[in-house]
Structure formats: structure tokens, C-alpha cells
Design a protein around this motif. Structure first.
Motif, PDB file in Angstrom:
ATOM      1  N   ARG A  11       4.455  48.680  43.280  1.00 37.38           N
ATOM      2  CA  ARG A  11       5.686  47.893  43.114  1.00 37.38           C
ATOM      3  C   ARG A  11       6.863  48.797  42.758  1.00 37.38           C
ATOM      4  O   ARG A  11       7.957  48.649  43.296  1.00 37.38           O
ATOM      5  N   TYR A  15       9.015  48.766  46.239  1.00 38.50           N
ATOM      6  CA  TYR A  15       9.893  47.597  46.286  1.00 38.50           C
ATOM      7  C   TYR A  15      11.345  48.049  46.353  1.00 38.50           C
ATOM      8  O   TYR A  15      11.757  48.969  45.644  1.00 38.50           O
ATOM      9  N   ARG A  18      16.978  45.449  46.016  1.00 44.97           N
ATOM     10  CA  ARG A  18      17.377  44.129  46.491  1.00 44.97           C
ATOM     11  C   ARG A  18      16.831  43.925  47.893  1.00 44.97           C
ATOM     12  O   ARG A  18      16.889  44.825  48.724  1.00 44.97           O
ATOM     13  N   ASP A  19      16.310  42.721  48.142  1.00 46.22           N
ATOM     14  CA  ASP A  19      15.667  42.453  49.415  1.00 46.22           C
ATOM     15  C   ASP A  19      15.904  41.005  49.799  1.00 46.22           C
ATOM     16  O   ASP A  19      16.431  40.212  49.010  1.00 46.22           O
ATOM     17  N   TRP A  21      15.177  37.147  50.357  1.00 47.43           N
ATOM     18  CA  TRP A  21      14.382  36.239  49.518  1.00 47.43           C
ATOM     19  C   TRP A  21      13.044  35.906  50.165  1.00 47.43           C
ATOM     20  O   TRP A  21      12.045  35.719  49.476  1.00 47.43           O
ATOM     21  N   VAL A  24      10.846  38.881  49.234  1.00 42.94           N
ATOM     22  CA  VAL A  24      10.542  38.937  47.802  1.00 42.94           C
ATOM     23  C   VAL A  24       9.503  37.884  47.425  1.00 42.94           C
ATOM     24  O   VAL A  24       8.552  38.168  46.690  1.00 42.94           O
ATOM     25  N   TRP A  25       9.672  36.679  47.910  1.00 42.20           N
ATOM     26  CA  TRP A  25       8.808  35.573  47.489  1.00 42.20           C
ATOM     27  C   TRP A  25       7.549  35.395  48.339  1.00 42.20           C
ATOM     28  O   TRP A  25       6.491  35.053  47.810  1.00 42.20           O
ATOM     29  N   ASP A  28       6.159  40.283  49.801  1.00 44.14           N
ATOM     30  CA  ASP A  28       5.818  41.367  48.870  1.00 44.14           C
ATOM     31  C   ASP A  28       4.557  41.117  48.045  1.00 44.14           C
ATOM     32  O   ASP A  28       3.752  42.034  47.866  1.00 44.14           O
ATOM     33  N   GLN A 225      16.705  39.082  40.314  1.00 44.99           N
ATOM     34  CA  GLN A 225      15.420  38.689  40.894  1.00 44.99           C
ATOM     35  C   GLN A 225      15.054  39.539  42.115  1.00 44.99           C
ATOM     36  O   GLN A 225      14.149  39.206  42.859  1.00 44.99           O
ATOM     37  N   ARG A 226      15.809  40.612  42.331  1.00 47.63           N
ATOM     38  CA  ARG A 226      15.650  41.503  43.476  1.00 47.63           C
ATOM     39  C   ARG A 226      16.075  40.847  44.789  1.00 47.63           C
ATOM     40  O   ARG A 226      15.695  41.298  45.868  1.00 47.63           O
ATOM     41  N   ILE A 227      16.842  39.790  44.741  1.00 48.29           N
ATOM     42  CA  ILE A 227      17.251  39.086  45.950  1.00 48.29           C
ATOM     43  C   ILE A 227      18.704  39.428  46.252  1.00 48.29           C
ATOM     44  O   ILE A 227      19.564  39.300  45.386  1.00 48.29           O
TER      45      ILE A 227
END
Length: 320
Positions: A11, A15, A18-19, A21, A24-25, A28, A225-227
């Protein structure tokens, strides 16, 4: 067998900050565990995973071409698995340092071919099922928008890189100097010195964010949230067309919806870039340099960086 990495290592090292959504959800969590499983196998290379994703794309296209709903479901599932593999190749490259410029090219070209193949197969299959010409028009729309999104993103990355390079050169900063064109967070005001260099950060996106007002808080929440704030990019476009549409047997609805959303977010990015170029011009004026002079100085100094954080086109297959 090679080294076994922990999930935390995977991770941390693979990761993106930012990616999308969807990634990410829905990708990943699975992809990182599959990477944990296959990373010790020396024969599992990024290019092999890219080829696997490409071949699965053809399997998905075959399923779509059959037209009937059970085949649509099968095609959607296979397409998602293909995308998971497509994400794994970059993770393996970054984790093991086995990326290459050829691998990045291969990944990019195969992704585009997969979209074209699946778009034609899906819409032709539905045309044969319904005899509606709408699906043939939608095939062209999907191919055009996917092409436009990725060409537009590449050119935007080039323009942003040029602005950064030219500003650095106009201010007399050589390669490796402070980054002076940044999209700062709301918590970092314009004019903050960069890394103790004494040079203020030039935030060319400040005016754009100021016009968004409260949406900046939403952007910062998503970043936590990395989004990324670009909520509907090429990734979401593909998933709506090739997964949600077939799974629900509502291909027309999700294709049109995704086309509208993609177009809206692309127009927003274009306006954002336009706003940034106006600030860039004013910053050059403050320095007392024209754009042509700044570009000439950049060429002479050999300064160059690239900023691709707004899109999914950063060279993820090139190891750092």
C-alpha cells in the motif's frame, strides 16, 4: 521465489496519493492482495500483466458481442478483472522497480485498443439484439470521448509542464530548483516560501479555487481519502459503459450518463487550465518576461518537469 512483501509495504509503495474513486474503493483492495500473492513470483512481470489484461479485454468483447443479458454480465465481470490486472502491472513495477518506458507505452496503447474493441463489440451486440441504430452511434461516441479524454489529458500535462519550466527559467532557477507552479491545498496560502528557498510558491490555480468557494472543502476531504477531485475521468467513464451498463442491462442509459458526466468534467478541467494560464501570464509580466523569452530561457537552461496529477496518465509503469 523472490521477496514476500507485506500488505502495508504494498500500500505504501504502490498506492497513488490521489486516484479515481472507482480504483480506490473497488480495485485497490483486491489488487493489493493479488500483488501480495504474485509479487514473489519472478516470472510475473508488469508486461505479462499488461498482456493478460489486454487478452481479457478481448474475452470481455467476445461476451459483449453475444448480446444477451447473461453474456453482458459475463462481459462486465471479465472487463473488471481485466482492469484489476491493468492496475496490478503498475503496482508490480513500482514495488519491484521493474518498470520501463516501453512498458508504459505498451500499457497505454493496449488500454486504448481494449476500449475500442469492447465499445464496438458491446454496441454491435446490442444492435443485433434490438436492431436499433442508436447503439451504433453510441459506439462512435464512446470511442471519440475516450480518445478526446486521453489526448486532452496528455496535452494538458504538457502545457502545465511548460508553464512550470518557463516560470522556473524566467526566475533564474535551474533544474532541481524549487517548484514554483503548484496546486496548493487550501491550507497553504499563496506566497508561502518553498522549502526554505525564500522563493514564494506560485499558485496558478488559486483564482480557480477561489471561484469554487465551499467546494474546496469537498476537494480536501476527498484528497484525505486518496480520491482526486476529478470525479469522473476516463476510468469512471469506462466502468459505467462496460460494467454498470451491461450489469443492469441499461447500456444506453449508462453510456449517455457517462458521456454527459465526462464532458462536464473535461470542460471544468479546460476552464481550470484556462484560468491557470491567465495567472501564468501575469506572473511572467511581474518578472518582466514575455512567454517567448521565458520559453527560450527554459530551452537554454534545460529546465523541465511534468505535472500530471489531474489525470490517470502519469507514467505509472516507469519506476522511480
Amino acid at each position: 521465489m523472490a521477496q514476500r512483501f507485506t500488505l502495508d509495504e504494498i500500500r505504501t509503495r504502490t498506492y497513488k496519493d490521489r486516484d479515481a474513486w472507482w480504483t480506490v474503493w473497488l480495485v485497490d483492495p483486491l489488487a493489493s492482495r493479488l500483488v501480495w500473492l504474485v509479487a514473489p513470483l519472478r516470472w510475473v512481470t508488469p508486461n505479462l500483466l499488461t498482456m493478460g489484461a489486454f487478452l481479457l479485454g478481448f474475452v470481455a468483447a467476445y461476451c459483449f458481442l453475444q448480446g444477451d443479458y447473461p453474456w453482458l454480465v459475463a462481459g462486465a465481470v471479465v472487463f473488471h478483472v481485466s482492469f484489476v490486472l491493468d492496475c496490478m502491472d503498475g503496482k508490480i513495477a513500482r514495488l519491484k522497480g521493474t518498470g520501463s518506458v516501453f512498458g508504459a507505452w505498451l500499457d497505454y496503447v493496449f488500454d486504448r485498443l481494449r476500449v475500442v474493441t469492447c465499445a464496438v463489440a458491446l454496441m454491435v451486440g446490442q444492435y443485433e439484439r434490438t436492431d436499433s441504430m442508436v447503439y451504433l452511434w453510441l459506439a462512435g461516441l464512446v470511442i471519440f470521448l475516450d480518445m478526446f479524454r486521453y489526448l486532452n489529458a496528455l496535452q494538458m500535462g504538457k502545457v502545465k509542464g511548460d508553464m512550470r519550466r518557463n516560470l522556473e527559467a524566467a526566475r533564474g532557477e535551474g533544474p532541481g530548483g524549487p517548484v514554483v507552479v503548484e496546486e496548493t491545498s487550501a491550507a497553504q496560502p499563496v506566497g508561502v516560501a518553498d522549502g526554505g528557498s525564500g522563493q514564494p510558491v506560485v499558485d496558478v490555480y488559486g483564482e480557480f479555487r477561489a471561484k469554487l468557494g465551499p467546494l474546496v472543502k469537498v476537494r480536501n476531504f476527498l484528497a484525505g481519502q486518496r480520491i482526486r477531485a476529478h470525479l469522473f475521468s476516463g476510468i469512471e467513464f469506462q466502468m459505467f459503459v462496460f460494467i454498470l451498463g451491461p450489469l443492469t442491462d441499461q447500456v444506453v442509459f449508462f453510456t449517455v450518463l457517462s458521456a454527459v458526466l465526462l464532458a462536464a468534467f473535461e470542460l471544468l478541467l479546460i476552464y481550470k487550465l484556462y484560468s491557470a494560464t491567465k495567472v501564468y501570464g501575469r506572473e511572467l509580466a511581474k518578472i518582466g518576461a514575455s512567454e517567448a523569452e521565458a520559453e527560450a530561457a527554459a530551452v537554454a537552461a534545460g529546465v523541465g518537469t511534468q505535472d500530471d496529477e489531474d489525470d490517470e496518465l502519469a507514467p505509472q509503469r516507469i519506476s522511480a
